[in-house]
Design an enzyme around this catalytic site. Structure first.
Site, PDB file in Angstrom:
ATOM      1  N   SER A  80       0.825  -1.197   0.000  1.00 40.03           N
ATOM      2  CA  SER A  80       0.000   0.000   0.000  1.00 40.03           C
ATOM      3  C   SER A  80       0.870   1.263   0.000  1.00 40.03           C
ATOM      4  O   SER A  80       1.657   1.442  -0.918  1.00 40.03           O
ATOM      5  CB  SER A  80      -0.976  -0.060   1.170  1.00 40.03           C
ATOM      6  OG  SER A  80      -1.996   0.885   1.001  1.00 40.03           O
TER       7      SER A  80
ATOM      8  N   ASP B 155     -10.271  -5.724  -2.825  1.00 42.27           N
ATOM      9  CA  ASP B 155      -9.634  -4.653  -2.053  1.00 42.27           C
ATOM     10  C   ASP B 155     -10.496  -3.395  -2.167  1.00 42.27           C
ATOM     11  O   ASP B 155     -10.662  -2.850  -3.264  1.00 42.27           O
ATOM     12  CB  ASP B 155      -8.233  -4.431  -2.643  1.00 42.27           C
ATOM     13  CG  ASP B 155      -7.408  -3.416  -1.892  1.00 42.27           C
ATOM     14  OD1 ASP B 155      -7.985  -2.496  -1.282  1.00 42.27           O
ATOM     15  OD2 ASP B 155      -6.168  -3.540  -1.927  1.00 42.27           O
TER      16      ASP B 155
ATOM     17  N   HIS C 195      -7.495  -5.942   1.200  1.00 41.90           N
ATOM     18  CA  HIS C 195      -6.288  -5.114   1.319  1.00 41.90           C
ATOM     19  C   HIS C 195      -5.363  -5.555   2.459  1.00 41.90           C
ATOM     20  O   HIS C 195      -4.268  -5.022   2.597  1.00 41.90           O
ATOM     21  CB  HIS C 195      -6.719  -3.651   1.543  1.00 41.90           C
ATOM     22  CG  HIS C 195      -5.631  -2.647   1.342  1.00 41.90           C
ATOM     23  ND1 HIS C 195      -4.988  -2.480   0.132  1.00 41.90           N
ATOM     24  CD2 HIS C 195      -5.054  -1.740   2.187  1.00 41.90           C
ATOM     25  CE1 HIS C 195      -4.071  -1.526   0.254  1.00 41.90           C
ATOM     26  NE2 HIS C 195      -4.097  -1.058   1.486  1.00 41.90           N
TER      27      HIS C 195
END
Ligand code: GSH
Length: 282
Positions: free
Chosen positions: A147, A225, A258
């Protein structure tokens, strides 16, 4: 360097450390997994940069990477995700900016510029500290992240291909200038002039590159996600790679979200990917 704790782990050592950082101007914490092979000789190093709200501990606790790092003889190093205890007004006001959200850049805007120097900290100071304190092959480094940390890994590798030989990412913020997380952080850390954002945007760096990163880049992205469409934008990086002639393996995985369940599912692949590159000593 102060040892916070050390633990036997997969025949090696999982450690947590603190050192005074000149770049940041405050103490910084980081974690290191030394594989068993480090007891008999220097080993390659893989830096992992974590995402928003994480610390130097998150990846080591949740990803399950040590088992594979021990098999391959790779050292793992994870910094914290921002300076801590800066005392800056508002530093704790939101989870996607300030504490836990350093974005792996060198801030230029007051009041952040005084402490938020994560780019230089990792590239220079943490790297030197690891080389000095642990048995490592100083020229055999890779980097990956998740991320915000996937963004950091791509930027650090693309800007420093002479330092990082391999790079991969899980669900990276792939075009930060074009998404709300990146726009918020870059505006506050770097100012409103978007010319100053380019050096911290993997998609922009790729579009402006004169030669591709020497190795293929690996990115894994879950299709379940919730941040994919608005914040991560891997398709923009994919298009930039196609335009720049960059080898990219972008894999899309149905259902995965995620979090670290996604990372732990694919961590074995990423360790093997870096091992294949780092095993060939240049
Ligand atoms: N706090 C956010 C989520 C933040 C988040 O997903 N952070 C990711 C990195 S961007 C993470 O790894 N969190 C720590 C964890 O999953 O253990 C929310 O409420 O949606």
């Amino acid at each position: 360097m102060e040892i916070i704790s050390e633990h036997a782990c997969f025949g090696g050592t999982q450690g947590f450390y603190r050192h005074a950082s000149a770049e940041i101007g405050l103490p910084m914490r980081f974690s290191v997994f030394q594989p068993p092979q480090a007891k008999t000789g220097p080993v390659p190093v893989l830096f992992f940069l974590a995402g928003l709200t994480c610390t130097e501990e998150t990846f080591m606790i949740k990803a399950g990477a040590q088992r594979y790092a021990a098999q391959h003889g790779i050292m793992l190093v994870t910094p914290d995700t921002s300076p801590r205890d800066t005392g800056i007004d508002g530093v704790d006001a939101s989870w996607d900016f300030g504490n836990g959200a350093g974005f792996y850049l060198d801030a230029t805007q007051a009041p952040w510029a005084q402490y938020f120097k994560m780019y230089s900290y990792i590239l220079h100071e943490l790297r030197q500290a690891v080389i000095q304190e642990f048995p490592v092959q100083a020229d055999n480094l890779g980097i990956f992240g998740h991320s915000m940390g996937g963004h950091g890994a791509l930027v650090l590798a693309l800007r420093n291909p002479d330092v990082f030989r391999s790079v991969s990412a899980f669900a990276p913020i792939a075009a930060p200038s074009q998404c709300p997380w990146g726009q918020k952080a870059f505006t506050k850390y770097l100012g409103t002039d978007q010319a100053g954002w380019r050096d911290y945007d993997a998609t922009q760096l790729m579009l402006g590159s004169t030669q591709p990163f020497p190795q293929e880049i690996l990115i894994d992205q879950g299709l379940g996600d919730k941040f994919l469409a608005e914040q991560l934008l891997p398709e923009r990086f994919e298009a930039a790679c196609a335009q720049a002639g960059q080898r990219l393996r972008l894999r899309r995985h149905a259902a995965y979200d995620h979090g670290y369940y996604f990372i732990s599912t694919l961590i074995e692949d990423h360790l093997a990917f870096h091992q294949r590159i780092l095993a060939v000593v240049s």
